[in-house]
Scaffold this active site. Sequence first.
Site, short mmCIF file in Angstrom:
data_model
loop_
_atom_site.label_atom_id
_atom_site.label_comp_id
_atom_site.label_asym_id
_atom_site.label_seq_id
_atom_site.Cartn_x
_atom_site.Cartn_y
_atom_site.Cartn_z
N ARG A 53 44.43 -49.63 40.22
CA ARG A 53 44.71 -49.33 38.98
C ARG A 53 46.00 -49.88 38.37
O ARG A 53 46.19 -50.72 37.50
CB ARG A 53 44.33 -47.85 38.24
CG ARG A 53 44.68 -47.65 37.07
CD ARG A 53 44.35 -46.33 36.31
NE ARG A 53 44.32 -45.16 37.24
CZ ARG A 53 45.51 -44.77 37.64
NH1 ARG A 53 46.79 -45.26 37.29
NH2 ARG A 53 45.35 -43.84 38.44
N TYR A 105 35.28 -59.53 14.22
CA TYR A 105 34.20 -59.25 15.48
C TYR A 105 33.77 -57.60 15.28
O TYR A 105 34.58 -56.79 14.98
CB TYR A 105 34.76 -59.28 16.88
CG TYR A 105 34.00 -58.83 17.88
CD1 TYR A 105 32.85 -59.71 18.18
CD2 TYR A 105 33.99 -57.77 18.59
CE1 TYR A 105 31.94 -59.39 19.23
CE2 TYR A 105 33.20 -57.40 19.64
CZ TYR A 105 32.05 -58.31 19.86
OH TYR A 105 31.44 -57.83 20.91
N ASP A 177 43.51 -62.45 17.76
CA ASP A 177 42.61 -62.57 18.69
C ASP A 177 42.13 -63.97 18.94
O ASP A 177 41.64 -64.66 17.96
CB ASP A 177 41.28 -61.63 18.03
CG ASP A 177 40.19 -61.59 19.06
OD1 ASP A 177 39.93 -62.65 20.01
OD2 ASP A 177 39.24 -60.71 18.62
N LYS A 202 33.91 -64.81 26.75
CA LYS A 202 33.60 -65.72 26.10
C LYS A 202 34.07 -67.05 27.06
O LYS A 202 33.70 -67.47 27.79
CB LYS A 202 33.98 -65.72 24.52
CG LYS A 202 33.83 -64.15 24.12
CD LYS A 202 32.31 -63.79 24.05
CE LYS A 202 32.12 -62.34 23.71
NZ LYS A 202 32.85 -61.84 22.82
C1 LIG Z 1 33.46 -60.59 22.19
C2 LIG Z 1 34.58 -60.31 21.27
C3 LIG Z 1 35.28 -59.27 21.42
C4 LIG Z 1 35.11 -58.27 22.23
O1 LIG Z 1 35.39 -58.54 23.82
P1 LIG Z 1 34.29 -57.97 24.82
O2 LIG Z 1 34.72 -58.47 25.98
O3 LIG Z 1 32.91 -57.94 24.43
O4 LIG Z 1 34.77 -56.38 24.91
C5 LIG Z 1 36.54 -59.24 20.60
N1 LIG Z 1 36.59 -60.46 19.68
C6 LIG Z 1 36.07 -61.41 19.58
C7 LIG Z 1 36.28 -62.49 18.60
C8 LIG Z 1 34.77 -61.54 20.47
O5 LIG Z 1 34.06 -62.64 20.12
#
Ligand SMILES: *Cc1c(COP(=O)(O)O)cnc(C)c1O
Length: 387
Positions: A53, A105, A177, A202
């Site tokens: 962890r 998101y 983000d 992604k």
């Molecule tokens: C998918 C996504 C998230 C969340 O991420 P997870 O890996 O699904 O928890 C946050 N911000 C954006 C822009 C995303 O496309």
Amino acid sequence: MSEHSKNLNFNTLTIHGGQKPDAAYGSVMPPIYQTSTYAQTEPGGHKGFEYSRSGNPTRTALENSIAAIEGGNYGMAFGSGLAAIDAVIKMLKPGDEVVSTNDLYGGTYRLFRTIFEPLGIKFHFMAMEDADSIAEMVNERTRLIWVETPTNPMMNINDIERISGIARKHNALLVVDNTFATPYLQRPLDMGADIVMHSATKYLGGHSDVVLGLLAVKDKALADKLYYIQNSSGAVCGPMDSFLVLRGIKTLHVRMQRHCENGREIAHFLKNHPKVDKVYWPGFEDHPNHAIAKKQMKDFGGMISFTVKSGTLAETVKVVSKLRVFTLAESLGGVESLAGHPASMTHASIPKEEREKTGVVDSLIRLSVGIEDIDDLKNDLDQALNA
Ligand SMILES: *Cc1c(COP(=O)(O)O)cnc(C)c1O
């Protein structure tokens, strides 16, 4: 991050940034250290890892990689993008305030609104394309400004450099983000952001086979705070998932180049299609924030949203259901093209009134343009729109 990484260009950093051959056998890729604990010769006598962890060598290799490609000094990896966001917001206390992009998101919105707001943190959601209007929302309790750019799914572009100036002036942290753009297209830390966050699920992973979140920062004190939360709350990712994202990052630059090429073609194809009404893609010269996109992004990415002409809910659902090469699915950023219907899928957790204000209407379709043959992608969209 190792010193030599600082002098390398992006297309080399994706492959080598923060990496060194494994000490045991010179393995070029870091081994998947599938272990929870590490033998000690005497109490405290270990080689830098005590418990997985707190730290795992495969995860460390990934953390060094994200730091290198984002131009940061420290990286942190989590079990999902939302777990990474959760760790950032846990730096705040009741009474603190956050100013956030409104076209956000859906899962981030849900986390802010339904988990952290009841704990006493206040969120203000606003359109940020006009950076000056942000200053009016900021007050002495504002600790953090949360930015997505391009936004999801409306593809608005927010000026990171301008917003970082506002954050700095008010002693607030700027978090970007960077999931949609990736560091191939823009590097927020270079533009004054304090924290870069990724859903590595992604583009960074890139193959739709893993869920994982990442943070990168420059500042040591900030890294220490976030590491304390990562270890104390424990939302870490496993070594296998770390390995998969590390492997994905190695081809990020070549994948992104093709995503951008295909994205450009599809955007123009849709713009000229008789069944399509609006197309949202920051590469168009008449996109309201095109100038900012050109300034802060290397290219315009593979994410496109569009509305179906006179598209009722039923008709729009029919179009996305007829697609054959595009897969109807949540998520984005993989090698395969995906289509989504935000109103009923990714943004269903945002109240209808709220989402329609930002443009997420029933006729909106969001595409994550993959790296397949461009003609197959165009033909597929054409047959679905004409069906
Ligand atoms: C998918 C996504 C998230 C969340 O991420 P997870 O890996 O699904 O928890 C946050 N911000 C954006 C822009 C995303 O496309």
